[in-house]
Motif scaffolding. Sequence first.
Motif, PDB file in Angstrom:
ATOM      1  N   ILE A 252      39.036  77.558  95.846  1.00  0.00           N
ATOM      2  CA  ILE A 252      38.273  78.188  96.727  1.00  0.00           C
ATOM      3  C   ILE A 252      38.334  77.667  97.962  1.00  0.00           C
ATOM      4  O   ILE A 252      37.938  76.275  98.073  1.00  0.00           O
ATOM      5  CB  ILE A 252      37.038  78.369  96.088  1.00  0.00           C
ATOM      6  N   GLY A 253      38.522  78.194  99.131  1.00  0.00           N
ATOM      7  CA  GLY A 253      38.425  77.731 100.389  1.00  0.00           C
ATOM      8  C   GLY A 253      37.891  78.483 101.481  1.00  0.00           C
ATOM      9  O   GLY A 253      37.182  79.680 100.975  1.00  0.00           O
ATOM     10  N   GLY A 254      37.362  78.123 102.658  1.00  0.00           N
ATOM     11  CA  GLY A 254      37.048  78.808 103.904  1.00  0.00           C
ATOM     12  C   GLY A 254      35.463  78.799 103.504  1.00  0.00           C
ATOM     13  O   GLY A 254      34.849  78.151 102.879  1.00  0.00           O
ATOM     14  N   GLY A 255      34.862  79.987 104.275  1.00  0.00           N
ATOM     15  CA  GLY A 255      33.522  79.958 104.078  1.00  0.00           C
ATOM     16  C   GLY A 255      33.200  80.358 102.619  1.00  0.00           C
ATOM     17  O   GLY A 255      31.881  80.033 102.287  1.00  0.00           O
ATOM     18  N   MET A 256      33.859  80.972 102.011  1.00  0.00           N
ATOM     19  CA  MET A 256      33.690  81.116 100.279  1.00  0.00           C
ATOM     20  C   MET A 256      33.299  79.683  99.662  1.00  0.00           C
ATOM     21  O   MET A 256      32.586  79.827  98.669  1.00  0.00           O
ATOM     22  CB  MET A 256      34.868  82.005  99.726  1.00  0.00           C
ATOM     23  N   ALA A 257      34.006  78.735  99.976  1.00  0.00           N
ATOM     24  CA  ALA A 257      33.996  77.698  98.997  1.00  0.00           C
ATOM     25  C   ALA A 257      32.155  76.922  99.670  1.00  0.00           C
ATOM     26  O   ALA A 257      31.555  76.328  98.703  1.00  0.00           O
ATOM     27  CB  ALA A 257      34.618  76.664  99.631  1.00  0.00           C
ATOM     28  N   ASN A 258      31.871  77.370 100.560  1.00  0.00           N
ATOM     29  CA  ASN A 258      30.448  77.007 101.027  1.00  0.00           C
ATOM     30  C   ASN A 258      29.632  77.596 100.027  1.00  0.00           C
ATOM     31  O   ASN A 258      28.569  77.081  99.798  1.00  0.00           O
ATOM     32  CB  ASN A 258      30.054  77.571 102.609  1.00  0.00           C
ATOM     33  N   THR A 259      29.721  78.996  99.916  1.00  0.00           N
ATOM     34  CA  THR A 259      28.876  79.660  99.239  1.00  0.00           C
ATOM     35  C   THR A 259      28.913  78.998  97.586  1.00  0.00           C
ATOM     36  O   THR A 259      27.788  78.846  97.029  1.00  0.00           O
ATOM     37  CB  THR A 259      29.283  81.224  99.081  1.00  0.00           C
TER      38      THR A 259
END
Length: 394
Positions: free
Chosen positions: A215-222
């Motif tokens: 999981i990468g990008g802003g999705m990873a923050n979530t």
Amino acid sequence: MSWKTLDDMDLAGKTVLTRVDINVPIENGRVTDATRITRIVPTIEAILAAGGTPMLIAHFGRPKGKVVDDMSLRPVVPALEQALGRKVTFIETLDGAENLTDEARAADVLLLENIRFHPGEEANDPEFARRLAGLGDIYCNDAFSAAHRAHASTEALAHLLPACAGRLMQAELQALQAALGAPQRPVVAVVGGAKVSTKLDLLGNLVEKVDQLVIGGGMANTFLAAQGLTVGTSLCEHDMAGTVRSIMTRAGASGCEILLPADVVVAREFKAGAAHDTVPAHACPEDAMILDAGPQSVARITTAFDAARTLIWNGPLGAFEIEPFDAATNAAAAHAAALSRAGKLVSVAGGGDTVAALNKSGAAADFTYISTAGGAFLEWMEGKVLPGVAALGG
């Protein structure tokens, strides 16, 4: 999956209604990027070599069933002729296609005006489809990018004429089958992008199909926030925490390991060259935002690639548009490209940002297959039935 290809058809002396996607960018009446045109050339050449006459059916923009002068396909003709090295005869109306002049009948390649000028196209109107079918002898669909639409020229026509996949459609279907239908294992998927909420169906399907999910990008923050970690001022869908935990539970139950960033690159402002630090994923400062995965995370990802036989990639690992927050995407992509080049990995990637990120990284050329289909690629990866593919018997 089973579908016929051009090699299965007798094309000699036949008019082949060929659905293509040449929805290319045009500025001041000129095509500025002919990529989609060059990708259909093998199909057109194969039809001509077999003695057939391709009559190209295509859309341009969203005219919503009305004639819109700015959405005419006429400006595409010069770029099409240049790519083919042949004259292309433009047919302005359906009446004109039904009553071809002798000159048009003698042409190598015919191009119909924007099929979406007709309300029957997007309505998948049976009568309109029958009228289209009357123009030719065989139907060839070479527009995978439009296969998720049940339109007259993408779905209904396939039921009215002997039907087959064109070269680009064939390559796309074979690549997707190799990635998700009957892949060599282990399978790793990279899913990045801004929001979990836009990729719920994709994540839900992949956790049942792949061995590891990066999981990468802003999705990873979530995902990190859903585990109770502080993500500062990062892009994050805090209201998706329960959904994310449910996805992680499903992944665990199906034996899919989810790889989240172990370390992250943080900054106080989102701009090129911004001052930045690399910190553990659990140590994002309250006033900073996560903009990329760190080197430890990249090392975990590349190790996963080393052990994998198949890679599916959709979405960047960080804010790849600006330096230095493209570092993780570039490094992981370069590693995947090297493994693919060495024959150790089957790598299939797709989606708008994905194509842009891999092109920017310089790794795209060595991936096994890169889909430019956008929505159709995503729906396939979500496990959905694509009407245009199903109609071919796939």
